[in-house]
Enzyme design. Structure first.
Site, PDB file in Angstrom:
ATOM      1  N   CYS A 210      -8.491  61.979  22.219  1.00 24.24           N
ATOM      2  CA  CYS A 210      -9.171  63.621  22.036  1.00 24.24           C
ATOM      3  C   CYS A 210      -9.253  64.066  23.394  1.00 24.24           C
ATOM      4  CB  CYS A 210     -10.373  63.446  21.107  1.00 24.24           C
ATOM      5  SG  CYS A 210     -11.862  62.555  21.724  1.00 24.24           S
TER       6      CYS A 210
ATOM      7  N   HIS B 202     -16.788  62.307  21.582  1.00 26.26           N
ATOM      8  CA  HIS B 202     -15.599  62.985  21.137  1.00 26.26           C
ATOM      9  C   HIS B 202     -15.334  64.390  21.748  1.00 26.26           C
ATOM     10  CE1 HIS B 202     -12.418  63.955  18.173  1.00 26.26           C
ATOM     11  NE2 HIS B 202     -12.978  65.231  17.999  1.00 26.26           N
TER      12      HIS B 202
END
Length: 998
Positions: free
Chosen positions: A454, A829
């Site tokens: 990510c 994330h």
């Protein structure tokens, strides 16, 4: 006598002849005989029973043992002692590698003759321990059945107390590993019988000891909810549930669904495997337990689990209606699944291709079971027609198949739908949409997470949304000798023109992967961005130049144009320059050095820097400008002096004291009158230094900071004293000094990295600074006009800065924000907010050259923001960008992208760059790239058509939940969590009974 018997058994006589001779020996054994002869016969019969290679030999051994047990009890008891039994159980009997499989049968046979003997209790105690040990060794179904038979016949040997609970738990674990190796009918029936014997023993124990039920069920749930097992547990576990009293159901389900220690993935895995139990043919009440757990999950609003499980299992449950032996339970589960799945037509539509075939099969069967099932199925189908109307082309074949069956009335349909809905609050399911793979309604394309990538996806999307950079990359000529830039061009082209909802950046990842990064681990997106830009810059710098013609511009002189042509694309788009100056506080000599940069790394001021003193404030503080702030004519070109020019106090009417501060433009809602910071900041007491006062004005509250605070801190003078003294060449010694940084060339795209990760010496790890930082939509930055100032200018003390020796304001618009969610750089994330800042007409100017009215500034807020989160792309807003940390404290802005706004205050070099990167219409791609995209789009359409026909291929990611959707919205990121949420299918492998009924 033993020699005679052995000779007869081993002889080659026919069995009928042998049988007659053996009968004589057995009759003789009923007569009194000495102890030595008895022992010899017992040893021989034991050998025949345990190691006989034929059934006949084992039968003879059994008969002899029974005779001696009846007629010579004392010798039998002496022979059948604890030590001998312990040896049999622990060491086995027979040669190594060929140990007897009949030890448990032998013990069961002998026990009946020692029940009343003094040694009986010792034998029982031994067996209680040994059967527990045996079960812990995970014996085969056949051996487990023998243990169960032994303990059922002799309950005195069942472990007691805590050992009894442990025995039940281990027995359940054994059942979970049962496999039926053969697919023959006789072998399957034998396997079923063995399973029933084992589960029957559990039922016997639970009847006498109810306290063992709940620990046993807990162990059962642990097995079926495990996500670590490579093979799914056997469906034979269904045989255990059928013996659990139904009166315990409500309490058990309530405890399970309210247990916070059970994760959603574990619960989903467990219920999925329970649904597979409908394949088990002899189970009772299994459907009741499955439905009860589904209702329990609905009661605690675990809708995402229910949706995932229903969509992944409903076709399998439907197929079981073909088999009468499991039809009743499968139909009950199917009814609840369909009637409760009312927020979307997905579940019902999965079954549409299969319904006509099933209906035809049931009609052909012509049995009471089939007729009853057909009527119930037809009622179910009409309920679905009523709930999900508007699909006549899909429903026509199904309607044709059931047209001869009874149709329920509307009241009955409404009753069924109302009785089984997950919730009466429809808005609770409003966020759950069909999971068919389709392109985002935004028109943007996501990037597939390749395992904690990510960090790369968010950077790629931010670069893609930098429209000037994207156009330049897409305009690259074929054969440009820049392999990494070419891969980026292909990636951008697919993001621009692909029909897929998300594409895989695998090829670009492998090409741009920093060699020190650990595969599969979370990385720092800022580190990746620096490495990527550096690679692209060096690749072009070493001779692989971009083929792109710059448009001639009347306002760009030849020298500037030539200077710009010599830059790489990275330098044109992201490159800026900074002058670092150090002034000796003794001789006032100034040394300077100019450096290039592609991003500014902004550290957080220490806690005591909330109040900036006169000596530490930056000369040109960053300002926040409201969206409706109107530039006064002349403001962009106002010049202010060097940070070391002594200023006299401000006097009314003395315009020389007006400065252009470094401004970050704060967010203000459109329609609210923005306060001009110039007037507020500069209209202050004449006895105070204007910059000192302005520094106080821009100071943030103690619990919050802003990007202006961080830039002001970055540009503020730094004292070099004590151990950090500066070696002055003029003084030829270490001296106290002051260092200051000044921007001498503003980049076209300004990248700001907020240094949120600091090393903690206590934990020896990088910790994260979670301070909320307010992000301005518009940033006003000071750039030094003449980067090559001489030290004479720095030392002058005049009221007015000389022309060409001061700062000019450059305005930047926010275009991307990369957010890190988590508390560590090694985990968490990344996702990003982006908008496309482009200008066919320069901000603040009409086509006729007139100034735009103030209300046109609101256009800054009308540019659409998007949220890029791996494969998911959705519409967003600047309000969401501004408030993300307020709602989610661990989600903090990390990397910011600003785009320089064209205008009189902009650098001519970057105006030329912006103009060159704005071609008329979309860039034209080279032939190979266009063909590749076209072929992939055709392939995707073919895949979609196939998926539509099969009604089986759906995106596996869980739909968002209004309460805890984030846990599931990380795409394999977040602290090394597993990537897939879908549980492994149950069934115990190909050797389970599942193969018989499906």
């Amino acid at each position: 006598m033993d020699k005679i018997l052995e000779a007869v058994v081993m002889s080659s006589y026919p069995n009928n002849v042998k049988q007659g001779l053996v009968r004589r020996v057995i009759e003789a054994a009923k007569q009194p005989m000495d102890s030595e002869q008895c022992w010899s016969m017992l040893e021989l019969s034991t050998k025949l029973f345990l190691t006989g290679d034929t059934k006949y030999k084992r039968e003879i051994g059994k008969e002899v043992l029974e005779v001696y047990g009846h007629y010579h009890p004392e010798e039998f008891e002496e022979f059948f002692n604890v030590r001998f039994l312990l040896s049999l159980l622990q060491e086995g009997y027979g040669p190594l590698g060929k140990r007897s499989h009949y030890v448990l049968d032998y013990i069961q046979l002998g026990l009946q003759f020692v029940l009343e003997s003094p040694s009986a209790n010792s034998i029982f105690n031994l067996l209680r321990i040994e059967v527990l040990r045996k079960v812990c060794e995970r014996p085969s179904p056949k051996q487990c059945a023998k243990i169960s038979k032994l303990l059922t016949q002799h309950p005195q040997c069942i472990p007691t107390g805590k050992h009894q609970i442990l025995f039940c738990q281990q027995l359940i674990r054994c059942i979970g590993q049962f496999q039926c190796i053969s697919e023959g009918e006789e072998d399957i029936m034998e396997f079923l019988e063995q399973v029933n014997k084992v589960s029957g023993l559990l039922q016997r124990i639970w009847r006498t000891q109810t306290s063992a039920i709940l620990p046993s069920l807990k162990e059962l749930f642990t097995i079926i909810s495990s996500t670590e097992e490579q093979e799914a547990p056997s469906n034979a576990l269904a045989s255990v549930v059928q013996f659990v009293p139904l009166e315990l159901m409500d309490g058990v389900i309530r405890n399970l669904t309210n247990d916070d220690s059970i994760t959603d993935v574990q619960m989903m895995t467990a219920i999925s495997r329970m649904i597979d139990w409908v394949s088990w043919p002899l189970g009772k009440n299994i459907d009741k337990w499955i439905i009860a757990l589904l209702k329990g999950l609905a009661a605690v609003k675990k809708f995402s689990i229910l949706i995932e499980v229903t969509l992944s299992k409903i076709e399998k449950v439907f197929s079981k209606l073909l088999y009468p032996i499991v039809r009743e339970g499968a139909l009950s589960v199917l009814q609840y699944m369909l009637l409760s799945f009312q927020h979307s037509h997905e579940a019902f539509h999965l079954l549409l291709p299969h319904i006509p075939r099933l209906v035809a099969s049931l009609k052909k069967e012509d049995s009471n079971s089939a007729t009853s099932s057909l009527e119930q199925l037809a009622e179910l189908i009409h309920c679905m027609f009523f709930r999900f109307s508007g699909f006549p082309d899909l429903y026509e074949p199904v309607l044709e198949a059931v047209k001869a069956l009874p149709i329920p009335n509307e009241d009955r349909i409404k009753h069924l739908l109302g009785q089984n809905a997950w919730t009466s609050q429809k808005n609770e399911l409003a966020c759950f949409y069909p999971r068919l793979a389709s392109k985002s309604e935004t028109g943007k394309i996501g990037l597939i997470n390749l395992g904690n990538t990510c960090y790369m996806n968010s950077i790629i999307q931010s670069l893609f949304m930098a429209s000037d950079f994207r156009h330049s990359v897409l305009n690259l000529a074929e054969g440009n000798s820049q392999p990494l830039m070419t891969k980026l061009q292909w990636l951008f082209a697919f993001l621009e023109h692909s029909q897929r909802p998300a594409i895989s950046p695998e090829s670009f990842l492998s090409a741009s992967w920093p060699p020190w990064f650990t595969p599969g681990a979370q990385q720092d997106c800022s580190e990746y961005l620096k490495y990527l830009l550096d690679r692209l810059h060096e690749e072009e710098k070493t001779g692989k130049r971009i083929y792109q013609k710059l448009k001639e511009s009347s306002f760009v002189c030849q020298a500037i144009e030539q200077h710009y042509l010599n830059k790489t694309l990275i330098e044109k788009m992201f490159g800026g320059k900074m002058m670092t100056k150090i002034r000796c506080l003794k001789c006032l000599n100034v040394s300077s050095r100019e450096e290039a940069f592609t991003d500014l790394s902004l550290a957080f001021p220490p806690p005591d820097r909330h109040e900036l003193s006169t000596g530490s404030t930056s000369v040109l503080p960053v300002e926040e400008i409201g969206p409706q702030f109107i530039e006064r004519p002349g403001t962009p070109s106002q010049i202010t002096g060097s940070p070391w020019i002594r200023r006299k106090p401000h006097v009314s009417g003395d315009h020389a004291a007006n400065i252009v501060p470094v401004e970050t433009l704060g967010f203000q809602e459109p329609g609210n009158q923005a306060t001009s910071l110039n007037s507020n900041a500069l209209g202050m007491d004449s006895a105070r230094d204007p910059l000192s006062a302005f520094g106080e004005q821009t100071c943030s509250p103690k619990d919050s900071r802003s990007v202006p605070d961080l830039i002001n801190y970055f540009l503020s003078p730094e004292k070099l004293t004590a151990e950090n003294k500066y070696h002055c060449e003029k003084c030829a010694s270490l001296q106290d000094a002051e260092k200051v940084a000044e921007l001498t060339e503003g980049p076209h795209y300004l990248i700001l990295t907020l240094l949120r990760f600091s090393f903690d010496p206590r934990t020896m790890r990088r910790k994260k600074i979670l301070d909320n930082v307010s992000i301005p939509l518009v940033l006003k930055l000071p750039v030094l006009v003449a980067p090559g100032e001489s030290e004479d200018v720095c030392q002058r003390r005049k009221d007015r800065a000389a022309p060409g020796s001061g700062f000019v304001s450059v305005i930047y618009d926010l275009c991307s924000v990369v957010v890190h969610s988590g508390i560590s750089s090694e985990s968490g994330h990344y996702y990003c907010y982006s908008r496309e800042c482009s200008d066919t007409i320069a901000h603040g100017q009409r086509q006729d050259g007139a100034q735009k009215p103030a209300c046109d500034k609101q256009l800054d807020f009308e540019i659409q923001w998007y949220l890029f989160n791996d494969t998911r792309v959705s519409f967003s807003s600047f309000e969401s960008v501004s408030n993300v940390t307020s709602f989610f404290p661990k989600d903090t802005a990390y990397v910011l992208f600003y785009r320089q706004r064209p205008g009189r205050q902009s650098c001519p070099v970057h105006e030329a760059g912006a103009e060159s990167s704005r071609p008329h219409g979309e860039p034209s791609l080279n032939k190979d790239l266009m063909e590749a995209i076209s072929k992939d789009n055709i392939l995707y359409l073919q895949e979609q058509e196939k998926e539509a026909r099969n009604r089986a291929a759906y995106i596996s990611a869980l739909p968002k939940s209004p309460l805890w959707w984030r846990d599931f919205d990380r795409d394999k990121d977040d602290d090394s969590s597993s990537g897939g949420c879908s549980p492994a299918a149950g069934g115990g492998g190909s050797g389970s009974f599942h193969g018989l009924v499906f």
